[in-house]
Design a protein around this motif. Sequence first.
Motif, PDB file in Angstrom:
ATOM      1  N   GLY A 482      -9.840 -21.066 -38.615  1.00 28.15           N
ATOM      2  CA  GLY A 482      -9.634 -19.719 -38.110  1.00 28.15           C
ATOM      3  C   GLY A 482      -9.425 -19.714 -36.608  1.00 28.15           C
ATOM      4  N   TRP A 483     -10.277 -20.451 -35.877  1.00 25.97           N
ATOM      5  CA  TRP A 483     -10.097 -20.544 -34.421  1.00 25.97           C
ATOM      6  C   TRP A 483      -8.724 -21.103 -34.084  1.00 25.97           C
ATOM      7  CZ3 TRP A 483      -8.764 -24.713 -31.481  1.00 25.97           C
ATOM      8  CH2 TRP A 483      -8.787 -24.534 -30.091  1.00 25.97           C
ATOM      9  N   MET A 484      -8.331 -22.140 -34.807  1.00 25.52           N
ATOM     10  CA  MET A 484      -7.048 -22.789 -34.520  1.00 25.52           C
ATOM     11  C   MET A 484      -5.888 -21.803 -34.722  1.00 25.52           C
ATOM     12  SD  MET A 484      -4.296 -24.181 -36.348  1.00 25.52           S
ATOM     13  CE  MET A 484      -5.021 -24.561 -37.936  1.00 25.52           C
ATOM     14  N   HIS A 485      -5.857 -21.135 -35.863  1.00 30.14           N
ATOM     15  CA  HIS A 485      -4.758 -20.197 -36.137  1.00 30.14           C
ATOM     16  C   HIS A 485      -4.740 -19.058 -35.121  1.00 30.14           C
ATOM     17  CE1 HIS A 485      -3.151 -21.923 -39.785  1.00 30.14           C
ATOM     18  NE2 HIS A 485      -4.349 -21.984 -40.335  1.00 30.14           N
ATOM     19  N   ASP A 486      -5.916 -18.465 -34.876  1.00 29.34           N
ATOM     20  CA  ASP A 486      -5.970 -17.297 -33.981  1.00 29.34           C
ATOM     21  C   ASP A 486      -5.594 -17.667 -32.551  1.00 29.34           C
ATOM     22  OD1 ASP A 486      -6.774 -15.774 -36.102  1.00 29.34           O
ATOM     23  OD2 ASP A 486      -8.873 -15.634 -35.500  1.00 29.34           O
ATOM     24  N   SER A 487      -6.167 -18.739 -32.044  1.00 29.48           N
ATOM     25  CA  SER A 487      -5.932 -19.083 -30.637  1.00 29.48           C
ATOM     26  C   SER A 487      -4.488 -19.528 -30.406  1.00 29.48           C
ATOM     27  CB  SER A 487      -6.913 -20.158 -30.176  1.00 29.48           C
ATOM     28  OG  SER A 487      -6.763 -21.359 -30.915  1.00 29.48           O
ATOM     29  N   LEU A 488      -3.917 -20.279 -31.353  1.00 30.13           N
ATOM     30  CA  LEU A 488      -2.515 -20.660 -31.189  1.00 30.13           C
ATOM     31  C   LEU A 488      -1.600 -19.444 -31.284  1.00 30.13           C
ATOM     32  CD1 LEU A 488      -2.243 -24.032 -33.171  1.00 30.13           C
ATOM     33  CD2 LEU A 488      -2.191 -23.699 -30.691  1.00 30.13           C
ATOM     34  N   GLN A 489      -1.974 -18.492 -32.125  1.00 30.84           N
ATOM     35  CA  GLN A 489      -1.188 -17.258 -32.213  1.00 30.84           C
ATOM     36  C   GLN A 489      -1.220 -16.528 -30.881  1.00 30.84           C
ATOM     37  OE1 GLN A 489       0.599 -16.346 -34.842  1.00 30.84           O
ATOM     38  NE2 GLN A 489       1.295 -14.386 -34.019  1.00 30.84           N
ATOM     39  N   TYR A 490      -2.387 -16.430 -30.272  1.00 25.60           N
ATOM     40  CA  TYR A 490      -2.517 -15.775 -28.963  1.00 25.60           C
ATOM     41  C   TYR A 490      -1.667 -16.482 -27.918  1.00 25.60           C
ATOM     42  CZ  TYR A 490      -4.694 -14.251 -24.579  1.00 25.60           C
ATOM     43  OH  TYR A 490      -4.918 -13.756 -23.304  1.00 25.60           O
ATOM     44  N   GLY A 503      -8.301 -10.078 -29.008  1.00 29.10           N
ATOM     45  CA  GLY A 503      -9.285 -10.388 -30.038  1.00 29.10           C
ATOM     46  C   GLY A 503      -9.050 -11.726 -30.735  1.00 29.10           C
ATOM     47  N   GLU A 504      -7.814 -12.224 -30.679  1.00 27.53           N
ATOM     48  CA  GLU A 504      -7.533 -13.515 -31.304  1.00 27.53           C
ATOM     49  C   GLU A 504      -8.253 -14.659 -30.586  1.00 27.53           C
ATOM     50  OE1 GLU A 504      -3.270 -13.591 -31.246  1.00 27.53           O
ATOM     51  OE2 GLU A 504      -3.085 -12.290 -33.003  1.00 27.53           O
ATOM     52  N   MET A 505      -8.632 -14.409 -29.322  1.00 29.05           N
ATOM     53  CA  MET A 505      -9.359 -15.435 -28.576  1.00 29.05           C
ATOM     54  C   MET A 505     -10.868 -15.209 -28.592  1.00 29.05           C
ATOM     55  SD  MET A 505      -7.280 -17.704 -27.476  1.00 29.05           S
ATOM     56  CE  MET A 505      -7.316 -18.530 -25.885  1.00 29.05           C
ATOM     57  N   THR A 506     -11.315 -14.044 -28.978  1.00 30.67           N
ATOM     58  CA  THR A 506     -12.754 -13.757 -28.965  1.00 30.67           C
ATOM     59  C   THR A 506     -13.375 -13.694 -30.353  1.00 30.67           C
ATOM     60  OG1 THR A 506     -12.357 -11.357 -28.968  1.00 30.67           O
ATOM     61  CG2 THR A 506     -12.532 -12.455 -26.816  1.00 30.67           C
ATOM     62  N   PHE A 507     -12.545 -13.479 -31.388  1.00 29.71           N
ATOM     63  CA  PHE A 507     -13.096 -13.267 -32.731  1.00 29.71           C
ATOM     64  C   PHE A 507     -13.872 -14.491 -33.235  1.00 29.71           C
ATOM     65  CE2 PHE A 507     -12.623 -13.302 -37.441  1.00 29.71           C
ATOM     66  CZ  PHE A 507     -13.418 -12.201 -37.696  1.00 29.71           C
ATOM     67  N   SER A 508     -13.490 -15.671 -32.789  1.00 30.59           N
ATOM     68  CA  SER A 508     -14.167 -16.891 -33.271  1.00 30.59           C
ATOM     69  C   SER A 508     -15.654 -16.867 -32.973  1.00 30.59           C
ATOM     70  CB  SER A 508     -13.536 -18.125 -32.629  1.00 30.59           C
ATOM     71  OG  SER A 508     -13.614 -18.060 -31.214  1.00 30.59           O
ATOM     72  N   MET A 509     -16.065 -16.137 -31.916  1.00 29.79           N
ATOM     73  CA  MET A 509     -17.487 -16.107 -31.582  1.00 29.79           C
ATOM     74  C   MET A 509     -18.292 -15.234 -32.544  1.00 29.79           C
ATOM     75  SD  MET A 509     -17.817 -18.316 -29.374  1.00 29.79           S
ATOM     76  CE  MET A 509     -19.583 -18.053 -29.398  1.00 29.79           C
ATOM     77  N   VAL A 510     -17.608 -14.426 -33.351  1.00 27.44           N
ATOM     78  CA  VAL A 510     -18.311 -13.624 -34.356  1.00 27.44           C
ATOM     79  C   VAL A 510     -18.941 -14.538 -35.418  1.00 27.44           C
ATOM     80  CG1 VAL A 510     -18.000 -11.890 -36.183  1.00 27.44           C
ATOM     81  CG2 VAL A 510     -16.846 -11.616 -33.973  1.00 27.44           C
ATOM     82  N   TYR A 511     -18.265 -15.665 -35.720  1.00 31.43           N
ATOM     83  CA  TYR A 511     -18.760 -16.544 -36.777  1.00 31.43           C
ATOM     84  C   TYR A 511     -19.019 -17.968 -36.277  1.00 31.43           C
ATOM     85  CZ  TYR A 511     -13.843 -18.010 -36.843  1.00 31.43           C
ATOM     86  OH  TYR A 511     -12.597 -18.468 -36.485  1.00 31.43           O
ATOM     87  N   ALA A 512     -19.078 -18.149 -34.954  1.00 27.73           N
ATOM     88  CA  ALA A 512     -19.141 -19.503 -34.381  1.00 27.73           C
ATOM     89  C   ALA A 512     -20.343 -20.302 -34.853  1.00 27.73           C
ATOM     90  CB  ALA A 512     -19.143 -19.418 -32.854  1.00 27.73           C
ATOM     91  N   TYR A 513     -21.414 -19.612 -35.288  1.00 33.28           N
ATOM     92  CA  TYR A 513     -22.632 -20.336 -35.663  1.00 33.28           C
ATOM     93  C   TYR A 513     -22.896 -20.282 -37.164  1.00 33.28           C
ATOM     94  CZ  TYR A 513     -22.848 -20.053 -30.687  1.00 33.28           C
ATOM     95  OH  TYR A 513     -22.514 -20.152 -29.355  1.00 33.28           O
ATOM     96  N   SER A 514     -21.881 -19.867 -37.924  1.00 33.84           N
ATOM     97  CA  SER A 514     -22.021 -19.869 -39.381  1.00 33.84           C
ATOM     98  C   SER A 514     -21.920 -21.274 -39.948  1.00 33.84           C
ATOM     99  CB  SER A 514     -20.956 -18.975 -40.015  1.00 33.84           C
ATOM    100  OG  SER A 514     -19.650 -19.446 -39.692  1.00 33.84           O
ATOM    101  N   GLU A 515     -21.280 -22.185 -39.212  1.00 35.24           N
ATOM    102  CA  GLU A 515     -21.155 -23.591 -39.601  1.00 35.24           C
ATOM    103  C   GLU A 515     -21.195 -24.432 -38.331  1.00 35.24           C
ATOM    104  OE1 GLU A 515     -21.087 -24.504 -42.706  1.00 35.24           O
ATOM    105  OE2 GLU A 515     -20.182 -22.869 -43.881  1.00 35.24           O
ATOM    106  N   THR A 631     -17.628 -11.993 -19.667  1.00 36.97           N
ATOM    107  CA  THR A 631     -16.732 -10.900 -20.056  1.00 36.97           C
ATOM    108  C   THR A 631     -15.829 -11.397 -21.181  1.00 36.97           C
ATOM    109  OG1 THR A 631     -14.988  -9.365 -19.362  1.00 36.97           O
ATOM    110  CG2 THR A 631     -15.102 -11.476 -18.185  1.00 36.97           C
ATOM    111  N   GLY A 632     -15.911 -10.707 -22.278  1.00 36.71           N
ATOM    112  CA  GLY A 632     -15.051 -11.017 -23.410  1.00 36.71           C
ATOM    113  C   GLY A 632     -14.075  -9.905 -23.703  1.00 36.71           C
ATOM    114  N   ASP A 633     -14.098  -8.865 -22.852  1.00 36.82           N
ATOM    115  CA  ASP A 633     -13.259  -7.696 -23.135  1.00 36.82           C
ATOM    116  C   ASP A 633     -12.285  -7.355 -22.014  1.00 36.82           C
ATOM    117  OD1 ASP A 633     -15.040  -6.873 -21.240  1.00 36.82           O
ATOM    118  OD2 ASP A 633     -15.892  -5.210 -22.407  1.00 36.82           O
TER     119      ASP A 633
END
Length: 728
Positions: A482-490, A503-515, A631-633
């Motif tokens: 997910g990080w790879m797809h989103d960040s390359l898209q950005y 958000g394509e560069m910040t969304f990964s932190m929503v789930y960064a600690y799920s795995e 700052t993430g926004d």
Amino acid sequence: MSAALGTEDRERLLAGTHHDPHSVLGAHPVPGGVAVRALRPYALGVAVLAGDLQLELTHDGQGFFSGLLPLREVPEYRLEVAYEGTVVRADDPYRFLPALGDLDLHLIGEGRHEELWRALGAEPMTHQGVEGTRFTVWAPDARGVRVAGGFDFWDGTAYPMRSLGGTGVWELFVPGVGEGELYKFEITRPDGSRTLRADPLARRTEVPPATSSVVHASHYEWGDAEWLARRGERPAHEAPFSVYEVHLPSWRPGLTYRQLADQLPAYVADLGFTHVELMPVAEHPFGGSWGYQVTGFYAPTARLGTPDDFKYLVDALHRAGIGVIMDWVPAHFPRDAWALAEFDGRPLYEHSDPLRAAHPDWGTLEFDFGRREVRNFLVANAVYWCEEFHVDGLRVDAVASMLYLDYSREPGQWTPNEHGGRENLDAVAFLQEMNATVYRRVPGVVTVAEESTAWDGVTRATHHRGPSGFGGLGFGLKWNMGWMHDSLQYMSHDPVHRAHHHGEMTFSMVYAYSENYVLPLSHDEVVHGKKSLVSKMPGDWWRQRADLRAYLAFMWSHPGKQLLFMGQEFAQGTEWSEERGPDWWLLDPSYGAAADHRGVLDLVRDLNSRYRAAPALWERDAHPDGFEWITGDAADDNVLAFLRRAADGTPLLAVSNFSPVVRHDYRLGVPADVPAWRETLNTDATRYGGSGVVHPAPLPPSPTPWHGRPSSVRLTLPPLATVWLSPA
């Protein structure tokens, strides 16, 4: 009395359907003496040599020879076989007891033989005082199995194997056959037809496109004891872990394993990567598959040398301080008629249900993970690469395609599991068993899942159940697709539009600690029209390189481990091709733009160096307390700023400006307990090809509150750049 074989046994032996050839061939006490029978299709004559006794056997037709020794007990004997133009003296394969023990057979039958490669395949050995090779193969549906090879003119008639109980294992010890001999198994299918198959457990193969197996014994003496002793000091998710992904046949086309050992470790060590990840090394018939369609799961590809040559390469990497991760492909296998597909005439390694057997994406077959012997074949294979070749980890390919029964299938093309769900329960159990077994047997290794969905608990321990009710899969790390797809898209957007995609560069932190994540920029992202990394970036050549540099430094500071594919470390402009490999000429000083590419290469070297020296960037990758947004926004500014923290709280401030303008006096809130900040990395430095907007002097914070913090610093943000700052 006549020692000749009866008609039924003769017919079964000639048809290749005899389950117990040792009961009729060889020497056996009979009334009046010891009957000796041999099957030698091309022989002009066969004699038995027993001490001072020599007996010329009678030719009974069709290659059968027999005779009666005037003895009460079976003696030690040899056969003297006369062929046209030569006479050969050899031990009779049919005078030997089975060379495979009852414990091996029991474990194979239970699907629990964790060292399966020591029991099946071709094993050179001394058996009953005689040197030769033990051949063993699992083929439960076969009506008969014979060994064919260079030693019998590729006619297996003279070498039928015996069936050992109800395990489906066939065995034959062949005296005089040693290392380097070519062989296959000639299998008589249930319908009476025959097929010639490579050994599923072959440890060595011919060079493709040839397909024979090769008798092999390793003689390599390792020199990496120190590496193995300390590689498990830290778990991978709490250690520096930056990976250089390599396709060995094309890294420097034409080099062998041993020649690669002279160049690859030095190159990787110079750049500071902690590990290499090797795209699949196991033997595969089609080079264009890059190794992902495996036929020889236990054999390193012969294209680059022998198994011991591959060990030499791994050893050289270890002695250079570099770990070795190997791509491993248990998700599927090709349909080649000489390999695993319908191995003994019926589905064996693949599922018996055609809908479950066919892999919808790649025209290949899926393993039957519910069959214990198949699961054993794969679990032991994972252990084999770690134990025999000292690899430090396995990156498991295409995990999602194993986990879901409906993967790439339409309604009606799949059947729900026993609970009505779409999870492949057999595959879940297999992955759990594989991970648990590897971690138990081989301390210090790591397993990495390429898993592209939100499956819960990929890197959770197998004994810990999650909300889904499944135990964890037990992997150490997971690729963050997910990080790879989103960040390359950005990054592909022109900076003027990036504000709308922040958000394509910040969304990964929503789930960064799920795995426990790896951030992968792999070979898959630089082929098939996707462009190389630098070519994905918009704008002119200067902007493309600046974007790439800023992006790589953002990646190295983001929670998670790093993986970068070869050629991208020096901003290769073309896609990767397995036929030519990286464009090394771009670094040649005689090339006019070489400095541009060397600038990116220098940055990657410095990224790894600074990364390894900063525990804040890797020690708490898997813990939320290792990351804080500053700052993430700041979408309109195209700015991202965050703190990373080491286990002792030491911070590192990472700031990325993904706009092409210099931002003067940009204020960022910072912790109050840092008296000054110093710039430790700036991707806009002139040595990297940047414009030189840097901060050579320490930056003391002011007591001005900002971003919810009591202090702040004012920076000049370079254009399209990432800056790292540490306490001065």
